[in-house]
Structures are given as structure tokens and as C-alpha cells.
Design an enzyme around this catalytic site. Structure first.
Site, PDB file in Angstrom:
ATOM      1  N   ASP A 132       1.004  -1.237  -0.042  1.00 17.22           N
ATOM      2  CA  ASP A 132      -0.068  -0.049  -0.101  1.00 17.22           C
ATOM      3  C   ASP A 132       1.008   1.264   0.110  1.00 17.22           C
ATOM      4  O   ASP A 132       1.970   1.227   0.439  1.00 17.22           O
ATOM      5  CB  ASP A 132      -0.792   0.080   1.313  1.00 17.22           C
ATOM      6  CG  ASP A 132      -1.975  -0.933   1.122  1.00 17.22           C
ATOM      7  OD1 ASP A 132      -2.422  -1.380   0.160  1.00 17.22           O
ATOM      8  OD2 ASP A 132      -2.850  -1.270   2.239  1.00 17.22           O
ATOM      9  N   ARG A 185      -1.535  -0.542  -8.400  1.00 16.63           N
ATOM     10  CA  ARG A 185      -2.918  -0.108  -8.113  1.00 16.63           C
ATOM     11  C   ARG A 185      -3.016   1.342  -8.275  1.00 16.63           C
ATOM     12  O   ARG A 185      -2.084   2.048  -7.544  1.00 16.63           O
ATOM     13  CB  ARG A 185      -3.238  -0.644  -6.735  1.00 16.63           C
ATOM     14  CG  ARG A 185      -4.417  -0.035  -6.210  1.00 16.63           C
ATOM     15  CD  ARG A 185      -4.850   0.175  -4.802  1.00 16.63           C
ATOM     16  NE  ARG A 185      -4.651  -1.393  -4.248  1.00 16.63           N
ATOM     17  CZ  ARG A 185      -4.516  -1.803  -3.107  1.00 16.63           C
ATOM     18  NH1 ARG A 185      -3.824  -0.771  -2.220  1.00 16.63           N
ATOM     19  NH2 ARG A 185      -4.562  -2.943  -2.544  1.00 16.63           N
TER      20      ARG A 185
END
Ligand code: FDA
Length: 299
Positions: A132, A185
Site C-alpha cells: 500500500d 494499483r
């Protein structure tokens, strides 16, 4: 202003400690968090899989302050990877470097994430590890680590990064990741960043999101388009159709408890006891949810 206040509160440690211990807080978190235990997260993953969607499991937690906590967090991920393989889940994991001890000892964080990538790569079938992206003090170090891990033998395609379209540097970072075949992402970004480094207007963040989406879809690498914004989703679909990009060659990603779309999709499932910063960021994105949560409590 409310967004800035909620993001500020998300970083407040006394508030976090109080909220995470209260029953009321726990009830509020349930709207966006799948539970507090690994078992609850796996059950949620199974249920989402049955609906035909993949998942990414996130053991909530960030900015740990000692090595022991970091090691414990890594243990939870090791267990998740084991269970994903055993239960044949259509799942991967999402991990934050500050949860692996980046603030305590960078070497330790590297070692722990490297262990997770090794375990994921050795699974049958291979499992993917998404690192992340957190606030800007961590951007460069996070990208460096992903590049470094991805270059190691056997790790290509097992580890990927996140790019935030509010960051002015996004395009350069995308170019470097694509050059090495690293999966990305793409999201808009959930932290409060200053104007020198980040777009402040929604229109600018959105325009950059669409621009980066096109770069990703054209790259031939499997990426995740992470957004709930109908306009971003429509733009991605329109571009995919126009360029004849196969629907199997990318996925949409959305957070647990928000919405879904009729294309290939992965749901990000957060769980764990350290849900406070995550919940506050979700409220900051959409303060209307605050009212919704309060109404639910009184119902
Ligand atoms: P935006 O916030 O502009 O909202 C557009 C529309 O989407 C709204 O009008 C509403 O209709 C809907 N919507 C958005 N948020 C909603 C909510 N909470 N509840 C209900 N409706 C909502 N960020 C980060 O900095 N690092 C990361 O690693 C990640 N990882 C990540 C993974 C996945 C799978 C997703 C979906 C998102 C992230 N994010 C993230 C969070 C991301 O940066 C961003 O903050 C949120 O996704 C909100 O932005 P949207 O693109 O959804 O649109």
C-alpha cells in the site's frame, strides 16, 4: 475543511486508543471493516469470492512503534498467506510498510516484507503482495523497496505498488514501474498533502487519474483501477473498449462495504483491531458517511 479535520483526527493517537477500545467505536467500524480476527476476514473473503469477485486482505495497522509489533503483524500476514493457499481463495494481501516497522528500523521492514513476498511467491498458485502507499514521507522509500524486491530472482510479478493520482510525481513513478513490468494499483490518494507536491482540486486529481489509467491500460501489464468514482470507472471502460483492451487484462478494485461494478473486480477487505485511522480516512473521503454511521447506532 471537514475532510482536513477528519484526516487530522485519523492521526491522533489518544483518540485512536480511546476509539479502538470502545464498543461504540467497534460498532461504527463494522460498516467498513470485516471484523477483528483472521477467521472473520477469511469468512468475508470466502463470501466475496462466492459472488465472483477477488479480494485483497489487509490486516489493519500502521506506524507501529516497536520491532515486536512489526514482527507480530508480519506473522498475521504469514498466516493469511498460508490460509489463502490452503482454502484456495481468490485472494492476495495488501501490506503497509509502517505496519512492518518502517518507522522503527528500515532494515527490519525490508526483511519482513521480503519474507512475505518469498512465502507468497512459493505458494501454489503464487499469491500477490501489494505494498500500500501511505503519506508522502514514505513515498520514495516505499517505491524503492518495491523496485528492489521485484528485481530479486523469483519475485517478478509477485509484488506490486500503489500510485496516488493526487501526487504530482505520479506520472514519473508510473513510467519507472512500467519500465520494470511492475503491477500498479491506481488510486486517488487518502492523505493530506501540501500543494507543492499534490494536486488540491478534485478536477486536477481526476484528470490525472484518467491520464494515468490510460497509461496503465495500454501497458499490457495487469493493473488495478481502484476507485468508487463512477466517472473514473466509465472513463476506464470507455478507453478499454476504444483500444480493444481485454476485460481480463485489468481489474477494478473497491473497498469493502462501498459499492461494486459489473466488470472484473477485487474487493479490499480490511480487518483487525487497529481500525481507527482507516475508518477516519473513509469518513474524510465522504463526510456524509458520518451521518450514516451515527444513524445506524441509534437505530
Ligand atoms: P472520490 O473520493 O473522489 O469519490 C467519488 C465518488 O465515489 C463519491 O462521490 C461517491 O459516490 C463515491 N465514494 C467515494 N468514497 C466513498 C466512500 N467512502 N463511501 C461511499 N461512497 C464513496 N489510498 C492511499 O492513499 N493508498 C492506498 O494504498 C490506497 N489503497 C486503496 C485500495 C483500494 C482498493 C481503494 C478502492 C482505495 C484505496 N485508497 C488508497 C483510497 C483512495 O486513495 C481514495 O481515498 C478512495 O478510494 C476515495 O476515492 P475515490 O476514487 O473512490 O473517489
Amino acid at each position: 475543511m471537514l475532510r482536513a479535520l477528519l484526516i487530522h483526527l485519523s492521526e491522533n493517537r489518544p483518540m485512536r486508543a480511546m476509539a479502538e477500545r470502545s464498543i461504540l467505536g467497534l460498532r461504527m467500524s463494522r460498516r467498513f471493516v470485516a471484523g477483528t480476527t483472521v477467521e472473520e476476514a477469511l469468512a468475508a473473503a470466502q463470501a466475496v469470492n462466492r459472488l465472483g469477485m477477488g479480494v485483497s486482505l489487509d490486516n489493519l495497522g500502521e506506524n507501529v512503534t516497536n520491532a515486536e509489533e512489526a514482527r507480530q503483524s508480519a506473522q498475521v500476514y504469514q498466516r493469511l498467506l498460508h490460509e489463502i493457499e490452503q482454502r484456495k481463495l481468490q485472494a492476495n494481501v495488501s501490506v503497509k510498510l509502517t505496519h512492518m516497522g518502517l518507522d522503527v528500523d528500515e532494515k527490519l521492514a525490508r526483511e519482513l516484507v521480503s519474507g512475505l513476498v518469498a512465502k507468497a511467491g512459493g505458494s501454489n498458485p503464487r499469491i500477490f503482495v501489494r505494498v500500500d502507499m501511505e503519506g508522502s514521507p514514505y513515498t520514495q522509500r516505499t517505491l524503492n523497496l518495491v523496485h528492489e524486491l521485484h528485481r530479486q530472482p523469483g519475485n517478478a510479478g509477485v509484488v506490486g505498488a500503489v500510485i496516488q493520482s493526487y501526487m504530482r510525481r505520479g506520472e514519473q513513478d508510473v513510467e519507472k514501474l512500467l519500465a520494470e513490468g511492475i503491477r500498479i494499483r491506481l488510486c486517488k490518494g487518502a492523505y493530506k498533502e501540501p500543494p507543492e507536491i499534490a494536486y488540491q482540486k478534485k478536477s486536477e486529481v481526476d484528470a490525472n487519474y484518467v491520464k494515468l489509467t490510460k497509461m496503465l491500460l495500454k501497458s499490457g501489464i495487469y493493473h488495478g483501477i481502484a476507485t468508487h468514482d463512477p466517472r473514473m470507472i466509465e472513463a476506464a471502460i470507455a478507453f478499454a473498449r476504444q483500444e480493444k483492451i481485454s476485460p481480463e487484462s485489468f481489474e477494478f478494485q473497491m473497498l469493502y462495504g462501498i459499492r461494486r461494478v459489473g466488470w472484473r473486480m477485487r474487493v479490499y477487505i480490511p480487518f483487525g483491531t487497529e481500525w481507527y485511522p482507516y475508518l477516519m480516512r473513509r469518513l474524510a473521503e465522504r463526510p456524509a458517511n458520518l451521518l450514516f454511521l451515527i444513524k445506524n447506532i441509534f437505530r
